[in-house]
Design a protein around this motif. Structure first.
Motif, PDB file in Angstrom:
ATOM      1  N   LEU A 106      -4.167  19.197  14.787  1.00  0.00           N
ATOM      2  CA  LEU A 106      -5.118  19.777  13.659  1.00  0.00           C
ATOM      3  C   LEU A 106      -6.255  19.011  13.468  1.00  0.00           C
ATOM      4  N   ALA A 107      -6.725  18.670  14.847  1.00  0.00           N
ATOM      5  CA  ALA A 107      -8.070  17.885  14.774  1.00  0.00           C
ATOM      6  C   ALA A 107      -8.915  18.301  16.236  1.00  0.00           C
ATOM      7  N   GLU A 108      -9.563  19.395  15.953  1.00  0.00           N
ATOM      8  CA  GLU A 108     -10.123  19.766  17.135  1.00  0.00           C
ATOM      9  C   GLU A 108     -11.068  18.994  17.640  1.00  0.00           C
ATOM     10  N   ILE A 109     -11.968  18.115  16.807  1.00  0.00           N
ATOM     11  CA  ILE A 109     -12.892  17.057  17.567  1.00  0.00           C
ATOM     12  C   ILE A 109     -12.223  16.194  18.383  1.00  0.00           C
ATOM     13  N   SER A 153       0.893  -1.094  -0.112  1.00  0.00           N
ATOM     14  CA  SER A 153       0.017  -0.044  -0.124  1.00  0.00           C
ATOM     15  C   SER A 153       0.912   1.272   0.057  1.00  0.00           C
ATOM     16  N   VAL A 154       0.299   2.468  -0.431  1.00  0.00           N
ATOM     17  CA  VAL A 154       0.876   3.578  -0.368  1.00  0.00           C
ATOM     18  C   VAL A 154      -0.027   4.576   0.432  1.00  0.00           C
ATOM     19  N   ARG A 155       0.552   5.276   1.346  1.00  0.00           N
ATOM     20  CA  ARG A 155      -0.365   6.129   2.231  1.00  0.00           C
ATOM     21  C   ARG A 155      -0.297   7.547   2.276  1.00  0.00           C
ATOM     22  N   TRP A 156      -1.564   8.148   1.941  1.00  0.00           N
ATOM     23  CA  TRP A 156      -1.408   9.824   2.027  1.00  0.00           C
ATOM     24  C   TRP A 156      -1.920  10.064   3.381  1.00  0.00           C
ATOM     25  N   GLY A 157      -0.807  10.255   4.107  1.00  0.00           N
ATOM     26  CA  GLY A 157      -1.233  10.561   5.465  1.00  0.00           C
ATOM     27  C   GLY A 157      -0.448  11.439   6.085  1.00  0.00           C
ATOM     28  N   GLY A 158      -0.371  11.345   7.661  1.00  0.00           N
ATOM     29  CA  GLY A 158       0.444  12.192   8.484  1.00  0.00           C
ATOM     30  C   GLY A 158      -0.568  13.140   9.131  1.00  0.00           C
ATOM     31  N   ILE A 159       0.027  13.988  10.065  1.00  0.00           N
ATOM     32  CA  ILE A 159      -0.733  14.749  10.766  1.00  0.00           C
ATOM     33  C   ILE A 159      -1.196  16.295   9.837  1.00  0.00           C
ATOM     34  N   GLY A 160      -0.308  16.357   8.869  1.00  0.00           N
ATOM     35  CA  GLY A 160      -0.559  17.609   8.002  1.00  0.00           C
ATOM     36  C   GLY A 160      -1.848  17.242   7.134  1.00  0.00           C
ATOM     37  N   ALA A 161      -2.459  15.979   6.704  1.00  0.00           N
ATOM     38  CA  ALA A 161      -3.345  15.712   6.060  1.00  0.00           C
ATOM     39  C   ALA A 161      -4.765  16.113   6.840  1.00  0.00           C
ATOM     40  N   ASN A 162      -4.633  16.138   8.123  1.00  0.00           N
ATOM     41  CA  ASN A 162      -5.931  16.604   8.918  1.00  0.00           C
ATOM     42  C   ASN A 162      -6.327  18.074   8.444  1.00  0.00           C
ATOM     43  N   SER A 163      -5.287  18.810   7.985  1.00  0.00           N
ATOM     44  CA  SER A 163      -5.767  20.354   7.861  1.00  0.00           C
ATOM     45  C   SER A 163      -6.297  20.366   6.274  1.00  0.00           C
ATOM     46  N   GLU A 164      -6.007  19.469   5.568  1.00  0.00           N
ATOM     47  CA  GLU A 164      -6.152  19.546   3.949  1.00  0.00           C
ATOM     48  C   GLU A 164      -7.782  19.454   3.625  1.00  0.00           C
ATOM     49  N   SER A 165      -8.192  20.338   2.765  1.00  0.00           N
ATOM     50  CA  SER A 165      -9.645  20.232   1.988  1.00  0.00           C
ATOM     51  C   SER A 165      -9.527  19.420   0.832  1.00  0.00           C
ATOM     52  N   PHE A 166     -10.702  19.040   0.584  1.00  0.00           N
ATOM     53  CA  PHE A 166     -10.877  18.146  -0.649  1.00  0.00           C
ATOM     54  C   PHE A 166     -10.302  18.958  -1.842  1.00  0.00           C
ATOM     55  N   LYS A 167     -10.904  20.254  -1.980  1.00  0.00           N
ATOM     56  CA  LYS A 167     -10.801  21.115  -3.042  1.00  0.00           C
ATOM     57  C   LYS A 167      -9.187  21.630  -3.219  1.00  0.00           C
ATOM     58  N   ASN A 225      -6.015  11.605  10.890  1.00  0.00           N
ATOM     59  CA  ASN A 225      -4.693  11.036  11.606  1.00  0.00           C
ATOM     60  C   ASN A 225      -4.200  11.364  13.024  1.00  0.00           C
ATOM     61  N   GLU A 226      -4.296  10.442  13.865  1.00  0.00           N
ATOM     62  CA  GLU A 226      -3.754  10.742  15.307  1.00  0.00           C
ATOM     63  C   GLU A 226      -4.915  11.765  15.733  1.00  0.00           C
ATOM     64  N   VAL A 227      -6.040  11.689  15.528  1.00  0.00           N
ATOM     65  CA  VAL A 227      -7.146  12.499  15.937  1.00  0.00           C
ATOM     66  C   VAL A 227      -7.105  12.662  17.447  1.00  0.00           C
ATOM     67  N   TRP A 228      -6.629  11.982  18.081  1.00  0.00           N
ATOM     68  CA  TRP A 228      -6.602  11.966  19.512  1.00  0.00           C
ATOM     69  C   TRP A 228      -5.690  13.091  20.254  1.00  0.00           C
ATOM     70  N   GLY A 229      -4.880  13.728  19.098  1.00  0.00           N
ATOM     71  CA  GLY A 229      -3.984  14.835  19.681  1.00  0.00           C
ATOM     72  C   GLY A 229      -4.764  16.245  19.553  1.00  0.00           C
TER      73      GLY A 229
END
Length: 287
Positions: A137-140, A28-42, A128-132
């Motif tokens: 960058l994952a307020e919820i 597999s190849v993963r588009w991930g990391g904490i930085g992805a939390n702040s990225e919009s679809f657009k 990604n790592e939403v618990w943080g």
């Protein structure tokens, strides 16, 4: 992957990077990391998107490698994924819908008429790592019960979207390391009735294990491997507790995927014993 000196004309991928990956044969190849939390679809889709690679580029690369494509979606309050849950519908259309759908239109504008027929599979990680929380960058993530409710709601949107393929597409909660989740998984999964398919877990085994330069090399290596096995055993205890909680809450044992991992500092790599311990740990995940 992007090495400017090794571009194939018209391609977002470098030939050098692709050659390395093809030789490696990733599952597999993963588009991930904490930085992805702040990225919009657009931000990551369509002609003229601000990103250097689009989601469709990434899935095309996975297809070329005969690998699965993993995506961490945006979860920060400011992202369109979070402000408008119907963005997840457009996201599925973009990956797999026909050209007449809003998302499919965006994909075809990039030159991809079809990506799913050649796909080995897709995993959609809901952050990604939403618990943080806000620091990730994952307020919820400050309220994991609320995150679980939200995750199930957007999973339902995706699974009801034209193009969703239950045989090729899975949706994942973002979890924490076994044994150190402090009840997060229990809180998150209360109310789960099968909407989400996978629990993504941290694969870290400490990260601070190291050789001590003040101890003779042989003894220091031995201590390192003893400590790594101790960490692994402790994490197994955490996994067993997770499994008991998940079974009691949901009546099922979710497959688990370890999204990131390490067990040492940069100064100590390349020992066979380390690889064996790490492989044993990862192979313990229910798939």
């Amino acid at each position: 992957l992007i090495v400017k000196d090794f571009y194939t004309p018209g391609s977002p991928f470098s030939t050098k990077g692709m050659d390395i990956l093809k030789e490696f044969k990733p599952a597999s190849v993963r588009w991930g990391g904490i930085g992805a939390n702040s990225e919009s679809f657009k931000y990551d889709s369509g002609i003229g998107s601000e990103a250097s690679l689009s989601y469709a580029n990434w899935m095309d690369m996975a297809n070329q490698l005969k690998a699965k494509a993993f995506f961490s979606t945006g979860i920060a309050n400011k992202t369109d994924f979070k402000t408008n849950p119907q963005t997840f519908k457009t996201f599925i259309e973009y990956l797999a819908g026909d050209a007449s759908t809003p998302g499919g239109t965006i994909r075809t504008s990039e030159g991809y008429n079809d990506l799913m027929s050649k796909s080995k599979g897709v995993l959609i990680e809901l952050g990604n790592e939403v618990w943080g929380g806000a620091t990730h960058l994952a307020e919820i993530g400050a309220d994991y019960a609320a995150y679980g409710v939200w995750a199930r709601s957007v999973a339902n949107i995706m699974k009801a979207t034209q193009g969703y393929d239950k045989n090729k597409m899975l949706i994942s909660y973002s979890g924490r390391a076994p044994g150190s989740n402090y009840g997060l998984h229990k809180s998150m999964m209360t109310g789960d009735t099968g909407e989400v398919d996978v629990l993504s877990m941290s694969g870290y085994m400490g990260g601070n294990l190291n050789l001590d330069p003040n101890i003779p090399l042989g003894s220091s290596q031995l201590d390192y491997h003893k400590n790594s096995i101790t960490v692994m055993q402790n994490n197994f205890g955490g996994l067993a507790n997770d499994w008991r909680e998940i079974l009691s809450i949901t009546g099922r044992l979710l497959p688990m995927y370890m999204y990131e991992g390490n067990m040492t500092q940069d100064s100590y790599y390349g020992r066979l014993g380390q690889a064996v311990t790490f492989a044993d740990y990862y192979s313990s995940m229910p798939l």
